[in-house]
Design a protein around this motif. Structure first.
Motif, PDB file in Angstrom:
ATOM      1  N   TRP A   1       0.847  -1.192   0.000  1.00  0.00           N
ATOM      2  CA  TRP A   1       0.000   0.000   0.000  1.00  0.00           C
ATOM      3  C   TRP A   1       0.880   1.240   0.000  1.00  0.00           C
ATOM      4  O   TRP A   1       2.072   1.183   0.284  1.00  0.00           O
ATOM      5  N   ALA A   2       0.269   2.361  -0.348  1.00  0.00           N
ATOM      6  CA  ALA A   2       1.029   3.606  -0.446  1.00  0.00           C
ATOM      7  C   ALA A   2       0.156   4.784  -0.056  1.00  0.00           C
ATOM      8  O   ALA A   2      -1.063   4.787  -0.266  1.00  0.00           O
TER       9      ALA A   2
ATOM     10  N   SER B   1       5.256   4.058   1.535  1.00  0.00           N
ATOM     11  CA  SER B   1       4.734   2.770   1.064  1.00  0.00           C
ATOM     12  C   SER B   1       5.227   1.631   1.940  1.00  0.00           C
ATOM     13  O   SER B   1       6.244   1.753   2.640  1.00  0.00           O
ATOM     14  N   GLN B   2       4.482   0.530   1.872  1.00  0.00           N
ATOM     15  CA  GLN B   2       4.776  -0.622   2.716  1.00  0.00           C
ATOM     16  C   GLN B   2       4.327  -1.889   2.021  1.00  0.00           C
ATOM     17  O   GLN B   2       3.291  -1.916   1.353  1.00  0.00           O
TER      18      GLN B   2
ATOM     19  N   GLY C   1       5.690   4.904  -3.895  1.00  0.00           N
ATOM     20  CA  GLY C   1       4.606   4.060  -4.379  1.00  0.00           C
ATOM     21  C   GLY C   1       4.971   3.255  -5.607  1.00  0.00           C
ATOM     22  O   GLY C   1       4.399   2.186  -5.861  1.00  0.00           O
ATOM     23  N   GLU C   2       5.915   3.764  -6.397  1.00  0.00           N
ATOM     24  CA  GLU C   2       6.406   3.018  -7.560  1.00  0.00           C
ATOM     25  C   GLU C   2       7.475   2.010  -7.141  1.00  0.00           C
ATOM     26  O   GLU C   2       7.506   0.867  -7.615  1.00  0.00           O
TER      27      GLU C   2
ATOM     28  N   VAL D   1      17.599   2.802  -5.834  1.00  0.00           N
ATOM     29  CA  VAL D   1      17.469   2.716  -4.383  1.00  0.00           C
ATOM     30  C   VAL D   1      17.204   1.268  -3.964  1.00  0.00           C
ATOM     31  O   VAL D   1      17.760   0.781  -2.967  1.00  0.00           O
ATOM     32  N   ASN D   2      16.366   0.579  -4.716  1.00  0.00           N
ATOM     33  CA  ASN D   2      16.062  -0.814  -4.391  1.00  0.00           C
ATOM     34  C   ASN D   2      17.300  -1.701  -4.481  1.00  0.00           C
ATOM     35  O   ASN D   2      17.574  -2.512  -3.587  1.00  0.00           O
TER      36      ASN D   2
END
Length: 472
Positions: free
Chosen positions: A340-341, A349-350, A409-410, A441-442
């Protein structure tokens, strides 16, 4: 009284109901869809779509007044609040055909624009039609919850449903509730020129990781939004344009308009559930892991089922139960991979477990990896360096990810894929991301997990020295 027999009856034409109707009809089932209000439900008409549209207007206004950091002169934005609402209406109008009655009738769905009520365990009445169906799906969604605050019913308050009818910009908007809806609308209205005060009875963005929520709240306060926490509303008084909210601790907040955004309640009233043998609980209809109610012919999905209240969850539920209804296959809904965001700026976001949840469940086996946006070159170039990603890892496998920052959120999409498919950190580390992107970042978070294992390991250093000395 007319009578119909069908394979599948769906009550509610929101996200979940429409997904179910389209899929079932196109795969050959005889489908009846009931909707007594607007096609598209809350998301299209009052929730996700209009809120993101008004946030886009607000972001544009904010960019005009904060352009100097990019070498462009700041200007005072000339905001036309009514025109911004026209933009919202136009966005809804562009999406409406996708959810329209005509489109679903084109799929072969029998759309009846009446309220559906159970009159027996196997029958639903809609207007002058009684429908008997092999399977029934309740997809009635949810509505704004209006708390019983003394005096609230005596003044003109706004909810996320009535907000879009407002044409005059609030001079000072009081927002009761510091959840996602409240915080998104607080920032949108502040950026469009309103003074805004958020009144939250507990902690703002309290369902998210506190560390990550604070990054967002710090930014909102920095923009000039007043956020009062531990401020439980005791009384509301005043008249249109002059409203006061007094909290339990004696604080008084004054404003011109008041938006009530304290949560949502499942739309389960007036469905005749008792006549169908369908039990409910505090937040919605009681369902098992396969989304079946206590009446085994009937399913409940989305907000009506009283779980996570997100549009994409309703669509996910539809995908789960369609396997059971159309093909007789066992299917269960889970929540571990549901993201969700919150679309403030920065976004929040989570997916999966928060740090607190992961520590409670996994104890000392948990490793927490962090990577800050200010180390990302694209974030630096865009002046979007306020942010952080936090990954909860157990034996090399992520069990939860929290992100606060630009495009959170993306970014969470990748981690939703990872958790849904039980991938490991090594799979993310193996990904090659184009440079320079926020998406790095990921990958850098995955790198932060492996760095100590590679650069701080005496074993690795001994192996490298051995290879350099002895391997030609």
């Amino acid at each position: 009284m007319n009578r119909l027999k069908t394979d599948l009856l769906i009550i509610g034409a929101g996200s979940g109901g429409l997904s179910m109707a389209a899929g079932a009809a196109q795969m050959g089932a005889d489908v009846v869809l009931l909707e007594d209000h607007k096609m598209g439900g809350d998301c299209l008409n009052y929730g996700c779509v209009p809120s993101k549209a008004i946030l886009a207007s607000a972001k544009t206004a904010y960019a005009q007044s904060h352009a100097s950091q990019y070498g462009v002169a700041n200007v005072v934005p000339q905001v036309d609040y009514a025109a911004a609402k026209d933009h919202v209406a136009d966005v809804i109008a562009q999406i409406e055909p996708v959810d329209s009655q005509e489109r679903f009738e084109g799929f072969g769905v029998n759309v009846i624009r009446e309220r559906g009520r159970f009159i027996s365990p196997t029958e639903v009445q809609a207007g002058d039609t009684v429908i008997t169906a092999r399977r029934i799906v309740i997809a009635t969604g949810s509505s704004p919850f209006v708390p019983p605050i003394p005096g609230l019913d005596q003044i003109p308050y706004i909810t996320n449903e009535s907000l879009w009818e407002l044409r005059e910009q609030p001079e000072h908007l009081l927002v009761i509730g510091g959840g996602p809806i409240g915080m998104e609308m607080a920032q949108a209205h502040h950026r469009l020129g309103s003074k805004v005060t958020v009144i939250e009875g507990a902690k703002a963005l309290g369902k998210d990781d506190p560390e990550m929520a604070e990054i967002v709240l710090e930014n909102l306060r920095g923009e000039g939004i007043e956020i009062a926490e531990d401020a439980l509303a005791k009384e509301v008084r005043g008249t249109a344009g002059a409203i006061e909210v007094e909290t339990q601790d004696g604080r008084v907040f004054k404003g011109s308009h008041i938006l009530v955004a304290v949560g949502r309640k499942a739309n389960t009233d007036d469905l005749g559930l008792d006549k169908a043998g369908i039990e409910t609980h505090r937040t919605g209809i009681t369902v098992d892991a396969g989304m079946r109610t206590t009446n085994k012919r009937v399913y409940a999905i989305g907000d009506a089922a009283g779980g996570l209240q997100f549009t994409h969850v309703a669509g996910y539920h539809a995908g789960v139960i369609i396997r059971s209804i159309l093909f007789g296959l066992p299917a269960k809904a889970t929540t571990a991979h549901i993201p969700w965001a919150t679309y403030t700026e920065p976004e929040l976001s989570q997916v999966g477990l928060t740090e607190a949840q992961a520590r409670k469940e996994h104890g000392d086996r948990l490793e927490v990896v962090r990577f800050d946006y200010h180390h990302n070159d694209r974030a630096i170039a865009e002046r979007k360096t306020r942010g952080r990603i936090k990954v909860m890892v157990v034996k090399g496998r992520p069990v939860g990810v929290s992100i606060a920052g630009h495009q959170a959120g993306e970014l969470i999409n990748l981690w939703a894929l990872v958790l849904a498919n039980k991938l490991k950190m090594k799979n993310v580390a193996a990904m090659v991301a184009p440079y320079p992107t926020i998406g790095e970042v990921n990958k850098r978070a995955a790198g932060a997990y492996f760095s100590p294992r590679l650069f701080e390991s005496d074993t690795v250093k001994r192996v490298v020295r051995f290879v350099q000395r002895w391997i030609p």
